[in-house]
Design an enzyme around this catalytic site. Structure first.
Site, PDB file in Angstrom:
ATOM      1  CB  CYS A 106      -1.372   0.042   1.265  1.00 57.76           C
ATOM      2  SG  CYS A 106      -1.755   0.519   1.301  1.00 57.76           S
ATOM      3  CG  HIS A 107       0.275   4.941   1.451  1.00 57.59           C
ATOM      4  ND1 HIS A 107      -1.762   4.226   0.956  1.00 57.59           N
ATOM      5  CD2 HIS A 107      -0.104   5.934   1.130  1.00 57.59           C
ATOM      6  CE1 HIS A 107      -2.329   5.368   1.037  1.00 57.59           C
ATOM      7  NE2 HIS A 107      -1.367   6.511   0.459  1.00 57.59           N
TER       8      HIS A 107
END
Length: 178
Positions: A106-107
């Site tokens: 994800c991030h």
């Protein structure tokens, strides 16, 4: 027993820490949660604060030689805070230098950018940080899991089963080679 360091702080995407951790432990690996401070960190569950997770060790106490792989959960807040901490960034650099598996979802790949370990690597992430990965010299793809050497990346919580499987496979390969 192989040991996996999970680097996280408040605002980690709850599913991206809990589900891979569960899969790793079910596969026989030990996990350790490292954060900026002792105590507990709180997850982010979709649209609100989620559950707390006990911190096992602070980043200042981490010896990367004690671990076989690094797991970087996402969440918008978590990696943004961690990348401002010099020791957290150096932990990522040390795992990369030693060629140990680094799994970021994800991030989470923001930490890979900050540690300057993306150049020339094929990676994926949450759509909003793909420009950052490209600017850092990464070859960005849109697929469930991107593996390039010891770097494993995935896009979002839907990718967790494939993401966890890729990390476990790399750890098992390391175990066989030992």
């Amino acid at each position: 027993m192989k040991r996996v360091l999970i680097l996280a702080t408040d605002g980690f995407e709850q599913s991206e820490l809990m589900k891979p951790r569960e899969a790793l432990e079910k596969a026989g690996f030990e996990t350790t949660v490292a954060s900026l401070e002792d105590g507990e960190i709180r997850g982010w569950a979709e649209k609100d604060w989620g559950d707390e997770v006990k911190v096992d060790i602070t980043v200042d106490e981490v010896g990367t030689g004690d671990y076989d792989a690094l797991l970087l959960p996402g969440g918008q807040i978590n990696p943004d805070v961690l990348r401002m901490n010099e020791r957290a960034v150096n932990i990522v650099r040390e795992f990369d230098r030693d060629g140990k598996p680094i799994a970021a979802i994800c991030h989470g790949p923001w930490l890979l950018v900050e540690a300057d370990v993306v150049k020339g690597k094929t990676v994926t992430s949450w759509p909003s940080i793909r420009t950052d990965l490209t600017n850092a010299g990464g070859n960005v793809v849109d697929k469930e899991v991107a593996e390039d050497g010891h770097i494993i990346t995935s896009r979002n919580p839907d990718d967790i089963p494939a993401f966890s499987k890729a990390l476990i496979a790399q750890l098992e390969k390391v175990t066989e080679a030992a």
